[in-house]
Design an enzyme around this catalytic site. Structure first.
Site, PDB file in Angstrom:
ATOM      1  N   LYS A 142     -29.960  45.118 -28.121  1.00 28.92           N
ATOM      2  CA  LYS A 142     -30.335  43.721 -27.864  1.00 28.92           C
ATOM      3  C   LYS A 142     -30.071  43.312 -26.419  1.00 28.92           C
ATOM      4  CE  LYS A 142     -29.565  42.448 -32.659  1.00 28.92           C
ATOM      5  NZ  LYS A 142     -30.949  42.706 -33.051  1.00 28.92           N
ATOM      6  N   ASN A 148     -32.625  45.089 -24.145  1.00 25.81           N
ATOM      7  CA  ASN A 148     -33.969  44.539 -24.422  1.00 25.81           C
ATOM      8  C   ASN A 148     -34.141  43.181 -23.744  1.00 25.81           C
ATOM      9  OD1 ASN A 148     -34.318  46.723 -26.120  1.00 25.81           O
ATOM     10  ND2 ASN A 148     -34.099  45.557 -28.024  1.00 25.81           N
ATOM     11  N   ALA A 205     -37.442  43.730 -31.709  1.00 24.91           N
ATOM     12  CA  ALA A 205     -37.246  43.161 -30.367  1.00 24.91           C
ATOM     13  C   ALA A 205     -38.092  41.919 -30.091  1.00 24.91           C
ATOM     14  CB  ALA A 205     -37.446  44.200 -29.257  1.00 24.91           C
ATOM     15  N   ALA A 206     -38.763  41.376 -31.116  1.00 23.31           N
ATOM     16  CA  ALA A 206     -39.517  40.133 -30.883  1.00 23.31           C
ATOM     17  C   ALA A 206     -38.547  39.015 -30.476  1.00 23.31           C
ATOM     18  CB  ALA A 206     -40.294  39.742 -32.133  1.00 23.31           C
ATOM     19  N   GLY A 207     -37.398  38.960 -31.149  1.00 22.03           N
ATOM     20  CA  GLY A 207     -36.393  37.947 -30.796  1.00 22.03           C
ATOM     21  C   GLY A 207     -35.874  38.159 -29.383  1.00 22.03           C
ATOM     22  N   ASP A 208     -35.699  39.418 -29.001  1.00 22.03           N
ATOM     23  CA  ASP A 208     -35.219  39.722 -27.642  1.00 22.03           C
ATOM     24  C   ASP A 208     -36.262  39.305 -26.596  1.00 22.03           C
ATOM     25  OD1 ASP A 208     -32.947  40.854 -28.830  1.00 22.03           O
ATOM     26  OD2 ASP A 208     -33.910  42.813 -28.985  1.00 22.03           O
ATOM     27  N   ALA A 214     -44.675  40.845 -28.209  1.00 23.03           N
ATOM     28  CA  ALA A 214     -43.808  41.999 -28.498  1.00 23.03           C
ATOM     29  C   ALA A 214     -44.076  42.564 -29.893  1.00 23.03           C
ATOM     30  CB  ALA A 214     -42.340  41.605 -28.358  1.00 23.03           C
TER      31      ALA A 214
HETATM   32  O1  RIB Z   1     -33.224  43.476 -31.522  1.00 25.15           O
HETATM   33  C1  RIB Z   1     -33.710  44.785 -31.656  1.00 25.15           C
HETATM   34  C2  RIB Z   1     -32.641  45.774 -31.315  1.00 25.15           C
HETATM   35  O2  RIB Z   1     -31.613  45.690 -32.276  1.00 25.15           O
HETATM   36  C3  RIB Z   1     -33.064  47.219 -31.337  1.00 25.15           C
HETATM   37  O3  RIB Z   1     -33.587  47.643 -30.100  1.00 25.15           O
HETATM   38  C4  RIB Z   1     -31.807  47.952 -31.758  1.00 25.15           C
HETATM   39  O4  RIB Z   1     -31.253  48.741 -30.750  1.00 25.15           O
HETATM   40  C5  RIB Z   1     -30.839  46.855 -32.199  1.00 25.15           C
HETATM   41  O5  RIB Z   1     -29.874  46.629 -31.266  1.00 25.15           O
END
Ligand code: RIB
Length: 301
Positions: free
Chosen positions: A40, A43, A246-249, A279
């Site tokens: 996270k 990302n 990773a949409a939230g990231d 994403a």
């Molecule tokens: O938010 C997605 C992420 O959560 C992934 O990339 C994984 O590594 C976890 O940390």
């Protein structure tokens, strides 16, 4: 000098696509294994950097190939890695399965992320930035010390309380921007979160604890912005979902970048919605994070 310092995790994501999630005790066959840069923290660092802001990352990786993969990807996205230490522990890994609807299931092995220590984040060791961004994939005591250091340095704090866990009140109270999803909001407040109205009620409970601005990410429902003066639901962009990892990231990195460019809160959330939506249209964590041109194209539609 960077505008944003991300203090958090770096993971090698080991990803397999499946038709459906296996039941306990069941073995199923999936697709080819993909090893991709994730975590996270990393990302969100890449997500913000791809929107054109200058970003530094603080964390730890191992002395292994996964550590090289993560550092190389940060560097190729122009993220300053001088505060990422190499540790004797293995690089953090995430075992991820993604189903045919793009939903995921993730198991983390923290490895070197679990070694990021309060000593790594003493005020004097932190660069002079405008915003510090945290998640919860490194030890909580380190997050607390780093948040205190950021406050002492007069730097704004953005906290993504993920993965979900209970938090000390001081961390909530010290957050200028708190960005939970529905699960995290429920866990932080003890209030059921099942729609926009209940999300607003729970978000207001976080404001009452001292958070300045709460933004609840609602997946396909967009996001809810709540401050003491307003509550505004900002709908999502409709896209073809491939993988929600990773949409939230992407949302959080995009939101941070928009704020730093001077957007008003509502405009920044709309920008972040576009980042999050894009994403989901590609497979993987960091490979799926959109650049500025892609986001602007979606916003013009
Ligand atoms: O938010 C997605 C992420 O959560 C992934 O990339 C994984 O590594 C976890 O940390």
């Amino acid at each position: 000098m960077a505008d944003v310092l991300v203090i958090g995790s770096l993971n090698a994501d080991l990803v397999v696509r499946v038709a459906r999630f296996p039941a306990p005790g069941e073995t199923i066959q999936g697709g080819d294994l993909a090893t991709l840069p994730g975590g996270k923290g990393a990302n969100q660092a890449v997500a913000a950097a791809r929107q054109g802001v200058s970003v530094a990352m603080l964390g730890r990786v191992g002395n292994d190939n996964f550590g090289d993969l993560l550092l190389d990807n940060l560097k190729s996205n122009h993220v300053d890695t001088s505060l990422v230490r190499r540790d004797a522990a293995a690089t953090g890994t995430a075992m991820i399965i993604v189903d045919q609807h793009g939903q995921n299931s993730i198991v983390l092995s923290p490895g070197a992320n679990g070694k990021v220590s309060p000593a790594d984040v003493e005020p004097a060791s932190l660069p002079d930035v405008k915003l510090v961004l945290f998640q919860l994939e490194i030890p909580l005591e380190t997050v607390l010390r780093a948040a205190a250091a950021a406050k002492k340095n007069g730097v704004r704090i953005m906290l993504n309380p993920a993965p979900a866990r209970a938090l000390p009140e001081e961390l909530i109270a010290g957050s200028d921007f708190l960005l939970p999803n529905e699960t995290e909001l429920n866990l932080l407040t003890g209030q059921p979160v099942k729609d926009v109205a209940s999300a607003e009620g729970a978000a207001r409970a976080l404001l009452a604890k001292g958070a300045q601005t709460v933004i609840v990410t609602l997946g396909a429902n967009g996001a809810l912005l709540v401050t003491k003066d307003e509550a505004k639901h900002i709908p999502a962009f409709k896209v073809q979902v491939v993988d929600t990892t990773a949409a939230g990231d992407a949302f959080i990195g995009g939101f941070a970048s928009a704020l730093l460019r001077g957007d008003e809160l509502e405009q920044a959330v709309r920008y972040a919605n576009a980042c999050g939506a894009l994403a989901t249209t590609k497979f993987g964590a960091q490979p799926s994070l959109p650049n500025k041109e892609e986001v602007e194209r979606l916003l013009r539609k």
